[in-house]
Design a protein around this motif. Structure first.
Motif, mmCIF file in Angstrom:
data_model
loop_
_atom_site.group_PDB
_atom_site.id
_atom_site.type_symbol
_atom_site.label_atom_id
_atom_site.label_comp_id
_atom_site.label_asym_id
_atom_site.label_seq_id
_atom_site.Cartn_x
_atom_site.Cartn_y
_atom_site.Cartn_z
ATOM 1 N N VAL A 10 13.740 3.166 7.648
ATOM 2 C CA VAL A 10 12.912 3.339 6.462
ATOM 3 C C VAL A 10 11.463 3.416 6.915
ATOM 4 O O VAL A 10 11.027 2.616 7.750
ATOM 5 C CB VAL A 10 13.098 2.160 5.479
ATOM 6 N N ILE A 11 10.715 4.383 6.386
ATOM 7 C CA ILE A 11 9.305 4.518 6.721
ATOM 8 C C ILE A 11 8.473 4.145 5.503
ATOM 9 O O ILE A 11 8.653 4.693 4.417
ATOM 10 C CB ILE A 11 8.972 5.943 7.194
ATOM 11 N N LEU A 12 7.569 3.200 5.681
ATOM 12 C CA LEU A 12 6.706 2.717 4.604
ATOM 13 C C LEU A 12 5.294 3.251 4.790
ATOM 14 O O LEU A 12 4.746 3.209 5.892
ATOM 15 C CB LEU A 12 6.667 1.190 4.596
ATOM 16 N N GLU A 13 4.726 3.780 3.718
ATOM 17 C CA GLU A 13 3.302 4.120 3.714
ATOM 18 C C GLU A 13 2.573 2.930 3.107
ATOM 19 O O GLU A 13 2.798 2.560 1.951
ATOM 20 C CB GLU A 13 3.024 5.375 2.904
ATOM 21 N N ILE A 14 1.682 2.292 3.894
ATOM 22 C CA ILE A 14 1.068 1.025 3.510
ATOM 23 C C ILE A 14 -0.452 1.161 3.557
ATOM 24 O O ILE A 14 -1.018 1.712 4.509
ATOM 25 C CB ILE A 14 1.514 -0.112 4.448
ATOM 26 N N ALA A 15 -1.107 0.667 2.512
ATOM 27 C CA ALA A 15 -2.569 0.597 2.540
ATOM 28 C C ALA A 15 -2.986 -0.299 3.709
ATOM 29 O O ALA A 15 -2.344 -1.318 3.990
ATOM 30 C CB ALA A 15 -3.090 0.035 1.215
ATOM 31 N N ASN A 16 -4.045 0.089 4.395
ATOM 32 C CA ASN A 16 -4.445 -0.598 5.626
ATOM 33 C C ASN A 16 -4.463 -2.116 5.463
ATOM 34 O O ASN A 16 -5.030 -2.659 4.514
ATOM 35 C CB ASN A 16 -5.826 -0.115 6.067
ATOM 36 N N SER A 17 -3.832 -2.773 6.431
ATOM 37 C CA SER A 17 -3.733 -4.226 6.403
ATOM 38 C C SER A 17 -3.537 -4.732 7.820
ATOM 39 O O SER A 17 -2.975 -4.044 8.666
ATOM 40 C CB SER A 17 -2.553 -4.664 5.522
ATOM 41 N N SER A 49 4.465 -5.602 11.168
ATOM 42 C CA SER A 49 3.035 -5.619 11.494
ATOM 43 C C SER A 49 2.477 -4.222 11.283
ATOM 44 O O SER A 49 2.552 -3.372 12.192
ATOM 45 C CB SER A 49 2.817 -6.080 12.947
ATOM 46 N N PRO A 50 1.962 -3.917 10.103
ATOM 47 C CA PRO A 50 1.489 -2.561 9.807
ATOM 48 C C PRO A 50 0.347 -2.140 10.716
ATOM 49 O O PRO A 50 -0.526 -2.936 11.073
ATOM 50 C CB PRO A 50 1.016 -2.663 8.353
ATOM 51 N N GLY A 51 0.361 -0.856 11.087
ATOM 52 C CA GLY A 51 -0.761 -0.299 11.823
ATOM 53 C C GLY A 51 -1.767 0.284 10.840
ATOM 54 O O GLY A 51 -1.414 0.616 9.710
ATOM 55 N N TYR A 52 -2.999 0.404 11.245
ATOM 56 C CA TYR A 52 -4.000 0.965 10.333
ATOM 57 C C TYR A 52 -4.921 1.907 11.112
ATOM 58 O O TYR A 52 -5.800 1.498 11.856
ATOM 59 C CB TYR A 52 -4.796 -0.133 9.626
ATOM 60 N N PRO A 53 -4.710 3.210 10.963
ATOM 61 C CA PRO A 53 -5.568 4.186 11.640
ATOM 62 C C PRO A 53 -6.985 4.158 11.103
ATOM 63 O O PRO A 53 -7.218 3.963 9.908
ATOM 64 C CB PRO A 53 -4.878 5.523 11.318
ATOM 65 N N ASN A 102 4.261 4.088 -0.657
ATOM 66 C CA ASN A 102 5.437 4.958 -0.755
ATOM 67 C C ASN A 102 6.499 4.519 0.245
ATOM 68 O O ASN A 102 6.193 3.850 1.249
ATOM 69 C CB ASN A 102 5.078 6.420 -0.492
ATOM 70 N N VAL A 103 7.729 4.934 -0.025
ATOM 71 C CA VAL A 103 8.856 4.743 0.898
ATOM 72 C C VAL A 103 9.494 6.108 1.105
ATOM 73 O O VAL A 103 9.683 6.859 0.145
ATOM 74 C CB VAL A 103 9.905 3.773 0.319
ATOM 75 N N GLY A 104 9.821 6.453 2.338
ATOM 76 C CA GLY A 104 10.418 7.767 2.563
ATOM 77 C C GLY A 104 10.757 8.026 4.014
ATOM 78 O O GLY A 104 11.039 7.099 4.781
ATOM 79 N N PHE A 105 10.726 9.305 4.404
ATOM 80 C CA PHE A 105 11.021 9.693 5.787
ATOM 81 C C PHE A 105 10.272 10.973 6.106
ATOM 82 O O PHE A 105 9.873 11.735 5.211
ATOM 83 C CB PHE A 105 12.526 9.890 5.996
#
Length: 407
Positions: A109-116, A143-147, A183-186
């Motif tokens: 599962v790929i999560l789109e996460i606001a920077n954190s 552990s989300p990454g944040y570009p 979002n959740v997706g691929f």
């Protein structure tokens, strides 16, 4: 006796002919490097690794070249969003995200996460009906990454391969504030059709297996073809979702016995909400089979099936007023080593284009015949047959004498 048959087998094998093919080069008759697209027809007559590909000038001298596969290719990478059924946030407790899985199976599962910069514990469960849930992942950490260049990033969560229609991610918010799941997706990567070469097939047959509730499609090519992508055009019905398997017929040895079986090459899903174009791991086959699972539905009306090949470009230094010939199909040749290969990083991507024309398949090649060793000649095969005949006669005579002595 056994040695004779081995010798005879080698002689027959060496006497067999390769499928030699020739072609010519059409270009602007100017000195300099040129770029040629390798036609699918010529590539199908070559070795899989193209080790037998050669370019000759009018004096039969080899002309250096190298292969390039990156020119004029573009990948269209899209983030496909899953349907989020619910998102529940209980302050200082948890965030529960439920979404629908449109695929037949899923393993990440790929999560789109606001920077954190927060590490989150989470658990994942799956369900068939969105009521009864089964555990998949327990107490893992995200552990989300944040570009720096964007306000959001993507994080991938791996899960055991499963078939659940609904998935639930439960984030633990007891020690930290919730993270913002956008979002959740691929990611869906498709190579544009415009950059690929269309591979024509010789014949197509469709069989409806009513008792098995399947549609079987058999595809035959003139020669073994490289296939990198397959595309379907469905005209009826308007709404559908079917599992599809691409396979070939193979033979394997089990307990000293050989058996035929279906070797799966790829699997995908035909869906009325997608373009039904699928990238597949490269195959090199003369015959392919496609199996569609219809379940209790009527068979799909397939108006067109197309196969595509990632183009290979040939970069070679051509001379004005010179004529060039291409040969391929000699299975005994190894990949050539040319100096030109070492300078490709300095060569411009924008080169004048040349064209490969007049592809011909021939049975006998005088140049190859002239280079044959003695054991590849026909007289050597007949000599083996003669020697073998004498050996058989001698063996038969000796056996008859032994039997007479015993009686």
């Amino acid at each position: 006796m056994n040695k004779f048959f081995i010798l005879l087998f080698i002689a027959n094998l060496s006497f067999a002919q390769d499928n030699i093919a020739t072609a010519k080069i059409k270009f602007d008759k100017k000195d300099g490097l040129h770029k040629l697209v390798l036609p699918t027809e010529l590539r199908s007559l070559s070795n899989d690794d193209l080790s037998d590909f050669r370019i000759f000038d009018s004096k039969k001298n080899e002309v250096p070249y190298y292969f390039e596969t990156k020119n004029n290719q573009s990948d269209n990478i899209q983030f496909v969003v899953y349907k989020i059924i619910s998102k529940t946030v209980v302050p200082k407790k948890n965030t529960v995200l439920v979404f629908e899985n449109p695929k037949s199976t899923i393993n990440e599962v790929i999560l789109e996460i606001a920077n954190s910069n927060i590490t989150k514990p989470y658990s994942i469960s799956g369900s068939i009906d969105n009521e009864k849930w089964f555990g998949l992942v327990n107490n893992a950490f995200l552990s989300p990454g944040y570009p720096e260049e964007s306000s959001s990033g993507f994080s991938t969560i791996s899960i055991p391969t499963c078939f659940y229609k609904y998935l639930k991610i439960d984030f633990n918010d007891k020690k930290t504030l919730p993270i913002n799941i956008l979002n959740v997706g691929f990611f869906n990567s498709k190579t544009s059709k415009e950059t690929l070469l269309n591979v024509s097939y010789k014949s197509k047959s469709v069989t409806e297996l009513k008792t098995e509730k399947k549609t079987k499609i058999r595809i035959n090519f003139d020669n073994s073809q490289i296939i990198n992508q397959v595309s379907f055009t469905i005209s009826n019905p308007k709404l559908y979702k079917r599992n599809v398997f691409l396979y070939k017929k193979s033979t394997r040895k089990i307990k000293h016995k050989f058996e035929n079986y279906q070797e799966q090459l790829a699997s995908f899903e035909l869906n009325s909400e997608t373009n039904n174009t699928f990238d597949i791991s490269q195959v090199f086959e003369k015959e392919l089979f496609i199996e569609i699972e219809n379940q209790d539905n009527q068979p799909l009306t397939i108006s067109n099936i197309q196969f595509f090949q990632i183009p290979i470009y040939i970069i070679s230094d051509l001379k004005a007023n010179e004529n060039y010939t291409i040969t391929t199909g000699n299975k005994d040749l190894n990949t050539p080593q040319y100096d030109l290969e070492n300078f490709k990083s300095n060569i411009s991507a924008k080169l004048p284009e040349a064209q490969i024309i007049e592809t011909k398949k021939i049975k006998n090649n005088p140049e190859i015949a002239a280079n044959k060793t003695f054991w590849q000649e026909s007289w050597f095969m007949w000599l083996c047959i003669l020697v073998g005949g004498i050996a058989i006669a001698h063996f038969a005579t000796s056996l008859a004498k032994d039997m007479n002595n015993k009686t």
